[in-house]
Design a protein around this motif. Sequence first.
Motif, PDB file in Angstrom:
ATOM      1  N   THR A   6       0.731  -1.349   0.234  1.00  0.00           N
ATOM      2  CA  THR A   6       0.035  -0.059   0.155  1.00  0.00           C
ATOM      3  C   THR A   6       0.922   0.757   0.262  1.00  0.00           C
ATOM      4  O   THR A   6       0.918   2.169  -1.125  1.00  0.00           O
ATOM      5  CB  THR A   6      -1.187  -0.067   1.495  1.00  0.00           C
ATOM      6  N   GLU A   7       2.306   0.992   0.580  1.00  0.00           N
ATOM      7  CA  GLU A   7       2.549   2.181   0.401  1.00  0.00           C
ATOM      8  C   GLU A   7       3.613   2.342  -0.498  1.00  0.00           C
ATOM      9  O   GLU A   7       3.028   3.570  -1.029  1.00  0.00           O
ATOM     10  CB  GLU A   7       4.310   2.092   1.739  1.00  0.00           C
ATOM     11  N   ASN A   8       3.907   1.752  -1.600  1.00  0.00           N
ATOM     12  CA  ASN A   8       4.062   1.260  -2.391  1.00  0.00           C
ATOM     13  C   ASN A   8       4.135   2.552  -3.421  1.00  0.00           C
ATOM     14  O   ASN A   8       3.937   2.954  -4.489  1.00  0.00           O
ATOM     15  CB  ASN A   8       4.920   0.053  -2.779  1.00  0.00           C
ATOM     16  N   LEU A   9       2.351   1.582  -3.793  1.00  0.00           N
ATOM     17  CA  LEU A   9       1.572   2.298  -4.430  1.00  0.00           C
ATOM     18  C   LEU A   9       1.425   4.032  -4.180  1.00  0.00           C
ATOM     19  O   LEU A   9       1.761   4.618  -5.318  1.00  0.00           O
ATOM     20  CB  LEU A   9      -0.019   1.716  -4.035  1.00  0.00           C
ATOM     21  N   LEU A  10       0.598   3.962  -3.096  1.00  0.00           N
ATOM     22  CA  LEU A  10       0.979   5.425  -3.193  1.00  0.00           C
ATOM     23  C   LEU A  10       2.515   6.080  -3.120  1.00  0.00           C
ATOM     24  O   LEU A  10       1.689   7.540  -3.512  1.00  0.00           O
ATOM     25  CB  LEU A  10       0.466   5.731  -1.290  1.00  0.00           C
ATOM     26  N   LYS A  11       3.305   5.907  -2.935  1.00  0.00           N
ATOM     27  CA  LYS A  11       4.467   6.646  -3.306  1.00  0.00           C
ATOM     28  C   LYS A  11       5.065   6.323  -4.892  1.00  0.00           C
ATOM     29  O   LYS A  11       5.692   7.323  -4.713  1.00  0.00           O
ATOM     30  CB  LYS A  11       5.980   6.191  -2.290  1.00  0.00           C
ATOM     31  N   THR A  12       4.175   5.620  -5.550  1.00  0.00           N
ATOM     32  CA  THR A  12       4.650   5.362  -6.796  1.00  0.00           C
ATOM     33  C   THR A  12       3.676   6.096  -7.676  1.00  0.00           C
ATOM     34  O   THR A  12       4.045   6.920  -8.402  1.00  0.00           O
ATOM     35  CB  THR A  12       4.581   4.159  -7.612  1.00  0.00           C
ATOM     36  N   TYR A  13       2.664   6.598  -7.433  1.00  0.00           N
ATOM     37  CA  TYR A  13       0.997   7.105  -8.371  1.00  0.00           C
ATOM     38  C   TYR A  13       0.808   8.302  -7.045  1.00  0.00           C
ATOM     39  O   TYR A  13      -0.021   9.488  -8.203  1.00  0.00           O
ATOM     40  CB  TYR A  13       0.171   6.568  -8.622  1.00  0.00           C
ATOM     41  N   PHE A  14       1.438   8.899  -5.999  1.00  0.00           N
ATOM     42  CA  PHE A  14       0.815  10.137  -5.937  1.00  0.00           C
ATOM     43  C   PHE A  14       1.569  10.319  -4.763  1.00  0.00           C
ATOM     44  O   PHE A  14       1.574  10.299  -3.395  1.00  0.00           O
ATOM     45  CB  PHE A  14      -0.408   9.738  -4.547  1.00  0.00           C
ATOM     46  N   PRO A  15       3.664  10.788  -5.070  1.00  0.00           N
ATOM     47  CA  PRO A  15       4.237  10.633  -3.991  1.00  0.00           C
ATOM     48  C   PRO A  15       3.634  12.493  -3.469  1.00  0.00           C
ATOM     49  O   PRO A  15       3.309  13.437  -4.848  1.00  0.00           O
ATOM     50  CB  PRO A  15       5.741  11.531  -4.708  1.00  0.00           C
ATOM     51  N   GLU A  16       4.325  12.452  -2.642  1.00  0.00           N
ATOM     52  CA  GLU A  16       3.809  13.548  -1.891  1.00  0.00           C
ATOM     53  C   GLU A  16       2.282  14.333  -1.648  1.00  0.00           C
ATOM     54  O   GLU A  16       2.381  15.377  -1.984  1.00  0.00           O
ATOM     55  CB  GLU A  16       4.850  14.852  -1.999  1.00  0.00           C
ATOM     56  N   THR A  17       1.785  13.613  -1.067  1.00  0.00           N
ATOM     57  CA  THR A  17       0.258  13.841  -1.793  1.00  0.00           C
ATOM     58  C   THR A  17      -1.065  13.329  -0.224  1.00  0.00           C
ATOM     59  O   THR A  17      -1.867  14.326   0.167  1.00  0.00           O
ATOM     60  CB  THR A  17      -0.548  12.776  -2.959  1.00  0.00           C
ATOM     61  N   PHE A  18      -0.148  12.291   0.294  1.00  0.00           N
ATOM     62  CA  PHE A  18      -1.487  12.498   1.239  1.00  0.00           C
ATOM     63  C   PHE A  18      -0.283  12.497   2.554  1.00  0.00           C
ATOM     64  O   PHE A  18       1.017  11.209   3.026  1.00  0.00           O
ATOM     65  CB  PHE A  18      -1.825  10.729   1.357  1.00  0.00           C
ATOM     66  N   ALA A  19      -1.015  12.966   3.913  1.00  0.00           N
ATOM     67  CA  ALA A  19       0.372  12.676   5.158  1.00  0.00           C
ATOM     68  C   ALA A  19       0.600  11.956   5.845  1.00  0.00           C
ATOM     69  O   ALA A  19       1.260  11.308   6.167  1.00  0.00           O
ATOM     70  CB  ALA A  19      -0.365  14.252   5.769  1.00  0.00           C
ATOM     71  N   GLU A  20      -1.011  11.148   5.909  1.00  0.00           N
ATOM     72  CA  GLU A  20      -0.993   9.576   6.734  1.00  0.00           C
ATOM     73  C   GLU A  20      -1.494   8.361   5.806  1.00  0.00           C
ATOM     74  O   GLU A  20      -2.482   8.901   4.584  1.00  0.00           O
ATOM     75  CB  GLU A  20      -1.464   9.752   7.879  1.00  0.00           C
ATOM     76  N   ILE A  21      -1.509   7.448   6.708  1.00  0.00           N
ATOM     77  CA  ILE A  21      -2.076   6.443   5.916  1.00  0.00           C
ATOM     78  C   ILE A  21      -2.523   5.553   7.132  1.00  0.00           C
ATOM     79  O   ILE A  21      -1.729   5.171   7.928  1.00  0.00           O
ATOM     80  CB  ILE A  21      -1.633   4.847   5.181  1.00  0.00           C
ATOM     81  N   LEU A  22      -4.454   4.853   7.123  1.00  0.00           N
ATOM     82  CA  LEU A  22      -4.691   4.320   7.988  1.00  0.00           C
ATOM     83  C   LEU A  22      -5.478   3.270   7.803  1.00  0.00           C
ATOM     84  O   LEU A  22      -5.811   3.249   7.036  1.00  0.00           O
ATOM     85  CB  LEU A  22      -5.078   5.236   9.435  1.00  0.00           C
ATOM     86  N   LEU A  23      -5.040   2.009   8.170  1.00  0.00           N
ATOM     87  CA  LEU A  23      -5.187   1.277   7.546  1.00  0.00           C
ATOM     88  C   LEU A  23      -6.241   0.010   9.063  1.00  0.00           C
ATOM     89  O   LEU A  23      -5.662  -0.046  10.048  1.00  0.00           O
ATOM     90  CB  LEU A  23      -4.242  -0.440   7.369  1.00  0.00           C
ATOM     91  N   GLY A  24      -7.423  -0.333   8.404  1.00  0.00           N
ATOM     92  CA  GLY A  24      -8.666  -0.345   8.869  1.00  0.00           C
ATOM     93  C   GLY A  24      -8.414  -1.868   8.926  1.00  0.00           C
ATOM     94  O   GLY A  24      -9.076  -2.806  10.266  1.00  0.00           O
ATOM     95  N   ASN A  25      -7.888  -2.788   8.213  1.00  0.00           N
ATOM     96  CA  ASN A  25      -7.438  -4.183   8.741  1.00  0.00           C
ATOM     97  C   ASN A  25      -8.886  -5.410   8.419  1.00  0.00           C
ATOM     98  O   ASN A  25      -9.409  -6.216   9.148  1.00  0.00           O
ATOM     99  CB  ASN A  25      -6.999  -4.506   9.766  1.00  0.00           C
ATOM    100  N   HIS A  26     -10.326  -4.433   7.332  1.00  0.00           N
ATOM    101  CA  HIS A  26     -11.120  -5.083   7.209  1.00  0.00           C
ATOM    102  C   HIS A  26     -10.968  -6.437   6.851  1.00  0.00           C
ATOM    103  O   HIS A  26      -9.460  -6.476   5.787  1.00  0.00           O
ATOM    104  CB  HIS A  26     -12.062  -4.256   6.400  1.00  0.00           C
ATOM    105  N   TYR A  27     -11.779  -7.755   7.173  1.00  0.00           N
ATOM    106  CA  TYR A  27     -11.145  -8.840   6.085  1.00  0.00           C
ATOM    107  C   TYR A  27     -10.157  -9.692   6.831  1.00  0.00           C
ATOM    108  O   TYR A  27      -9.356 -10.281   6.053  1.00  0.00           O
ATOM    109  CB  TYR A  27     -11.341  -8.895   4.806  1.00  0.00           C
ATOM    110  N   GLY A  28      -9.244  -9.011   7.938  1.00  0.00           N
ATOM    111  CA  GLY A  28      -8.129  -9.464   8.020  1.00  0.00           C
ATOM    112  C   GLY A  28      -8.308 -11.853   8.564  1.00  0.00           C
ATOM    113  O   GLY A  28      -9.265 -11.591   9.514  1.00  0.00           O
TER     114      GLY A  28
END
Length: 232
Positions: free
Chosen positions: A128-150
């Motif tokens: 998930t981090e890699n996807l955001l760094k690749t396509y949306f660099p310096e766009t989002f301050a934080e990521i929060l994962l909810g762990n649904h369907y874990g």
Amino acid sequence: MASTSHHNSETVVLSQALDATNKPIVAVDIDEVLAPFVPLLIEFYNKHHLLEGQEPLTMDLFHNYHFRYVWGGSEERSREIVNQFLESDLFINQPMLDKSSFNVLQKLGEKYKLVIVTSRQYKIKNQTENLLKTYFPETFAEILLGNHYGDNGETQMSKPEMCKQLNAVLLIDDSLKYCEQCVSEKIPAILFGNYAWNKNTEPLDNGWIIRVDGWSQVEQAVENMLKQHNHI
């Protein structure tokens, strides 16, 4: 890149610079909003798991994100298929849903602090981090994962809980259920896309939920909703 856990959730700080702001905070989902998930899962299933005599899956069959109701069989089979998919090149090389989303988000980022709230499992945090760094660099301050369907018994976190933890005043999500959950906690929402799983039988309360067809409508919808709720 710091990773911290709060209240059984998984928060990833992407950018300290973006975090240092008093702008209104807008939460954005990933799958089916920033990147396709179900279309790739369909491709994977049809190639590797189609049962004898079963018609190939199509998008319009996915009225539910509990996939066993779509393709049949046990919950265990369904979980195994999804786990295999999450380890496949198809998912690991997940593309952007719409290339115009980056420019729209850059414009939004001038006025608002953008964060990610996703129901994704902790185990795919790195992808998930890699996807955001690749396509949306310096766009989002934080990521929060909810762990649904874990599948490891860890606690899930609802979308309203995630929004509250990050102080988000608006959610952009493709799930009508998650949007309605946020609205019940007085967090307005933008319902993204026209998918089989997010059709509404009752009219939407446009004071709290606005549906957009795609990224060309997001910027205006965000502005309208935040003005309406006195956040700008």
